[in-house]
Design a protein around this motif. Structure first.
Motif, PDB file in Angstrom:
ATOM      1  N   TRP A  51      -8.622  98.903  51.550  1.00  0.00           N
ATOM      2  CA  TRP A  51     -10.036  98.923  51.435  1.00  0.00           C
ATOM      3  C   TRP A  51     -10.426  97.366  51.352  1.00  0.00           C
ATOM      4  O   TRP A  51     -11.282  97.008  51.900  1.00  0.00           O
ATOM      5  CB  TRP A  51     -10.859  99.902  50.431  1.00  0.00           C
ATOM      6  N   TRP A  52      -9.904  96.690  50.350  1.00  0.00           N
ATOM      7  CA  TRP A  52     -10.233  95.348  50.151  1.00  0.00           C
ATOM      8  C   TRP A  52      -9.954  94.658  51.152  1.00  0.00           C
ATOM      9  O   TRP A  52     -10.615  93.554  51.522  1.00  0.00           O
ATOM     10  CB  TRP A  52      -9.426  94.810  48.859  1.00  0.00           C
ATOM     11  N   VAL A  53      -8.724  94.902  52.227  1.00  0.00           N
ATOM     12  CA  VAL A  53      -8.797  94.063  53.469  1.00  0.00           C
ATOM     13  C   VAL A  53      -9.894  94.110  54.260  1.00  0.00           C
ATOM     14  O   VAL A  53     -10.379  93.129  54.688  1.00  0.00           O
ATOM     15  CB  VAL A  53      -7.445  94.467  54.138  1.00  0.00           C
ATOM     16  N   GLY A  54     -10.258  95.468  54.508  1.00  0.00           N
ATOM     17  CA  GLY A  54     -11.650  95.648  55.369  1.00  0.00           C
ATOM     18  C   GLY A  54     -12.614  94.898  54.895  1.00  0.00           C
ATOM     19  O   GLY A  54     -13.518  94.613  55.443  1.00  0.00           O
ATOM     20  N   TYR A  55     -12.956  95.296  53.429  1.00  0.00           N
ATOM     21  CA  TYR A  55     -14.077  94.416  52.874  1.00  0.00           C
ATOM     22  C   TYR A  55     -14.232  93.141  53.153  1.00  0.00           C
ATOM     23  O   TYR A  55     -15.102  92.357  53.413  1.00  0.00           O
ATOM     24  CB  TYR A  55     -14.318  95.069  51.289  1.00  0.00           C
ATOM     25  N   GLY A  60     -16.463  88.244  55.145  1.00  0.00           N
ATOM     26  CA  GLY A  60     -16.040  86.933  55.195  1.00  0.00           C
ATOM     27  C   GLY A  60     -15.414  86.337  54.033  1.00  0.00           C
ATOM     28  O   GLY A  60     -15.588  85.305  53.571  1.00  0.00           O
ATOM     29  N   LEU A  61     -14.985  87.337  53.021  1.00  0.00           N
ATOM     30  CA  LEU A  61     -14.322  86.990  51.561  1.00  0.00           C
ATOM     31  C   LEU A  61     -12.995  86.603  52.176  1.00  0.00           C
ATOM     32  O   LEU A  61     -12.247  87.691  51.689  1.00  0.00           O
ATOM     33  CB  LEU A  61     -14.657  87.989  50.726  1.00  0.00           C
ATOM     34  N   TRP A  62     -12.768  85.810  52.701  1.00  0.00           N
ATOM     35  CA  TRP A  62     -11.194  85.280  53.183  1.00  0.00           C
ATOM     36  C   TRP A  62     -10.328  85.520  51.909  1.00  0.00           C
ATOM     37  O   TRP A  62      -9.183  85.532  52.035  1.00  0.00           O
ATOM     38  CB  TRP A  62     -11.049  84.337  53.861  1.00  0.00           C
ATOM     39  N   GLY A  63     -10.727  85.146  50.683  1.00  0.00           N
ATOM     40  CA  GLY A  63      -9.942  84.449  49.471  1.00  0.00           C
ATOM     41  C   GLY A  63      -9.264  85.971  49.117  1.00  0.00           C
ATOM     42  O   GLY A  63      -8.312  85.935  48.299  1.00  0.00           O
ATOM     43  N   ILE A  64     -10.018  87.244  49.264  1.00  0.00           N
ATOM     44  CA  ILE A  64      -9.170  88.553  48.713  1.00  0.00           C
ATOM     45  C   ILE A  64      -8.360  88.985  49.856  1.00  0.00           C
ATOM     46  O   ILE A  64      -7.494  89.998  49.548  1.00  0.00           O
ATOM     47  CB  ILE A  64     -10.198  89.360  48.417  1.00  0.00           C
ATOM     48  N   ILE A  65      -8.290  88.667  51.000  1.00  0.00           N
ATOM     49  CA  ILE A  65      -7.349  89.272  52.210  1.00  0.00           C
ATOM     50  C   ILE A  65      -5.844  89.221  51.721  1.00  0.00           C
ATOM     51  O   ILE A  65      -5.102  89.932  52.074  1.00  0.00           O
ATOM     52  CB  ILE A  65      -7.863  88.774  53.287  1.00  0.00           C
ATOM     53  N   PRO A  66      -5.361  87.862  51.659  1.00  0.00           N
ATOM     54  CA  PRO A  66      -4.033  87.594  51.505  1.00  0.00           C
ATOM     55  C   PRO A  66      -3.322  88.491  50.283  1.00  0.00           C
ATOM     56  O   PRO A  66      -2.408  89.258  50.565  1.00  0.00           O
ATOM     57  CB  PRO A  66      -3.912  86.134  51.246  1.00  0.00           C
ATOM     58  N   VAL A  67      -3.952  88.496  49.187  1.00  0.00           N
ATOM     59  CA  VAL A  67      -3.358  89.189  48.153  1.00  0.00           C
ATOM     60  C   VAL A  67      -3.458  90.640  48.736  1.00  0.00           C
ATOM     61  O   VAL A  67      -2.476  91.473  48.000  1.00  0.00           O
ATOM     62  CB  VAL A  67      -4.386  88.701  46.867  1.00  0.00           C
ATOM     63  N   SER A  68      -4.477  90.970  48.858  1.00  0.00           N
ATOM     64  CA  SER A  68      -4.663  92.630  49.132  1.00  0.00           C
ATOM     65  C   SER A  68      -3.286  93.017  50.274  1.00  0.00           C
ATOM     66  O   SER A  68      -2.726  94.075  50.031  1.00  0.00           O
ATOM     67  CB  SER A  68      -5.893  92.965  49.988  1.00  0.00           C
ATOM     68  N   VAL A  69      -3.000  92.148  51.146  1.00  0.00           N
ATOM     69  CA  VAL A  69      -2.131  92.450  52.500  1.00  0.00           C
ATOM     70  C   VAL A  69      -0.705  92.454  51.594  1.00  0.00           C
ATOM     71  O   VAL A  69       0.019  93.337  51.783  1.00  0.00           O
ATOM     72  CB  VAL A  69      -2.195  91.493  53.242  1.00  0.00           C
ATOM     73  N   THR A 116     -22.889  98.939  50.733  1.00  0.00           N
ATOM     74  CA  THR A 116     -22.681 100.282  49.962  1.00  0.00           C
ATOM     75  C   THR A 116     -21.327 100.517  49.758  1.00  0.00           C
ATOM     76  O   THR A 116     -21.061 100.823  48.482  1.00  0.00           O
ATOM     77  CB  THR A 116     -23.566 101.362  50.485  1.00  0.00           C
ATOM     78  N   ALA A 117     -20.467 100.767  50.752  1.00  0.00           N
ATOM     79  CA  ALA A 117     -19.244 100.994  50.612  1.00  0.00           C
ATOM     80  C   ALA A 117     -18.341  99.834  49.701  1.00  0.00           C
ATOM     81  O   ALA A 117     -17.735 100.381  48.965  1.00  0.00           O
ATOM     82  CB  ALA A 117     -18.514 100.746  52.078  1.00  0.00           C
ATOM     83  N   GLY A 118     -18.758  98.533  49.783  1.00  0.00           N
ATOM     84  CA  GLY A 118     -18.090  97.682  48.785  1.00  0.00           C
ATOM     85  C   GLY A 118     -18.322  98.175  47.441  1.00  0.00           C
ATOM     86  O   GLY A 118     -17.436  97.867  46.462  1.00  0.00           O
ATOM     87  N   LEU A 119     -19.657  98.409  46.802  1.00  0.00           N
ATOM     88  CA  LEU A 119     -19.837  99.097  45.761  1.00  0.00           C
ATOM     89  C   LEU A 119     -18.989 100.011  45.171  1.00  0.00           C
ATOM     90  O   LEU A 119     -18.356  99.999  44.294  1.00  0.00           O
ATOM     91  CB  LEU A 119     -21.238  99.256  45.422  1.00  0.00           C
ATOM     92  N   VAL A 120     -18.916 100.949  46.153  1.00  0.00           N
ATOM     93  CA  VAL A 120     -17.779 102.049  46.049  1.00  0.00           C
ATOM     94  C   VAL A 120     -16.616 101.626  45.855  1.00  0.00           C
ATOM     95  O   VAL A 120     -15.652 102.137  44.817  1.00  0.00           O
ATOM     96  CB  VAL A 120     -17.998 103.286  46.973  1.00  0.00           C
ATOM     97  N   VAL A 121     -16.120 100.697  46.522  1.00  0.00           N
ATOM     98  CA  VAL A 121     -14.692 100.029  46.593  1.00  0.00           C
ATOM     99  C   VAL A 121     -14.368  99.361  45.280  1.00  0.00           C
ATOM    100  O   VAL A 121     -13.422  99.466  44.552  1.00  0.00           O
ATOM    101  CB  VAL A 121     -14.439  99.185  47.945  1.00  0.00           C
ATOM    102  N   GLY A 122     -15.439  98.640  44.952  1.00  0.00           N
ATOM    103  CA  GLY A 122     -15.577  97.941  43.494  1.00  0.00           C
ATOM    104  C   GLY A 122     -15.179  99.021  42.326  1.00  0.00           C
ATOM    105  O   GLY A 122     -14.470  98.769  41.476  1.00  0.00           O
ATOM    106  N   LEU A 123     -16.166 100.041  42.486  1.00  0.00           N
ATOM    107  CA  LEU A 123     -15.842 100.990  41.455  1.00  0.00           C
ATOM    108  C   LEU A 123     -14.445 101.779  41.494  1.00  0.00           C
ATOM    109  O   LEU A 123     -14.174 102.111  40.358  1.00  0.00           O
ATOM    110  CB  LEU A 123     -17.002 102.126  41.554  1.00  0.00           C
ATOM    111  N   CYS A 124     -13.831 102.003  42.616  1.00  0.00           N
ATOM    112  CA  CYS A 124     -12.763 102.663  42.726  1.00  0.00           C
ATOM    113  C   CYS A 124     -11.643 101.697  42.331  1.00  0.00           C
ATOM    114  O   CYS A 124     -10.833 102.148  41.510  1.00  0.00           O
ATOM    115  CB  CYS A 124     -12.331 102.915  44.144  1.00  0.00           C
TER     116      CYS A 124
END
Length: 210
Positions: A51-55, A60-69, A116-124
């Motif tokens: 989910w974080w990769v998708g978000y 455009g939050l490229w900083g969270i993509i490498p760590v998530s992968v 909205t999905a990002g907020l749910v992902v953050g909560l998860c």
């Protein structure tokens, strides 16, 4: 906050996030025990990192993509270790964990899009470590749990919390704050467990062995 400091924070967060699973993988490989470790946590970790990769891609939050992968790949390694040590049946708990939280953002994404999905992902993400914390609190056998993993997890979460405030991103704020709280809970439990074991005298161990 200067761009240099912000960039440095992202580097540290990516190193911590990608590296936090490594001590746990190494401990499982060395001790051959899953005591105190939740299979559901592994499943949740797999789902949330996807989910974080998708978000990250959507916003455009490229900083969270490498760590998530990288983290997703390492959670896969842990899942394979669980199967090797406990059999295919252990995948059921892993799958339940992935489904339980992994499907929650889907309605929000379909109905309202990524904001909205990002907020749910953050909560998860905030409760992603809840299965691990619950397993640590419930179990008296925590030899399989790596404290280094949770120090790194707490550090990563704290950085994402600060980064979220800087970016004005509620999903990162919620996720970072919750991840930090859960990591601290696990570390407190591990610290008390170690202290309790050190307090047991050789005579006590002989009595317990009987």
């Amino acid at each position: 906050m200067s761009s240099i400091v912000l960039s440095a924070m992202l580097v540290v967060a990516n190193v911590m996030g990608a590296g936090m699973i490594v001590p746990q993988v190494a401990r499982l490989n060395r001790l051959k025990t899953t005591e105190g470790i939740s299979a559901a946590w592994i499943g949740v970790g797999l789902a949330m990192n996807l989910w974080w990769v998708g978000y990250g891609l959507a916003n455009g939050l490229w900083g969270i993509i490498p760590v998530s992968v990288v983290a997703f790949a390492l959670y896969l390694v842990m899942a394979a270790q669980f199967v090797a040590l406990n059999g295919l049946g252990s995948l059921r708990s892993c799958a339940r964990g992935a489904a339980l939280l992994g499907l929650l953002p889907v309605p929000a994404l379909v109905l309202s899009g990524w904001p909205t999905a990002g907020l749910v992902v953050g909560l998860c993400y905030a409760i992603q470590f809840a299965p691990a914390a619950l397993a640590a609190v419930r179990s008296d056998q925590l030899e399989g749990v790596s404290p280094v993993t949770w120090v790194m997890a707490g550090t990563e979460a704290a950085i994402w919390l600060v980064y979220g405030f800087h970016q004005g991103d509620a999903a990162l704020i919620i996720g970072g704050g919750g991840g930090l709280a859960m990591s601290c809970l696990i570390l407190v439990r591990l610290t008390r467990h170690v202290a309790a074991r050190r307090a047991v005298t050789p005579a006590d161990e002989l009595v317990l062995a009987r």
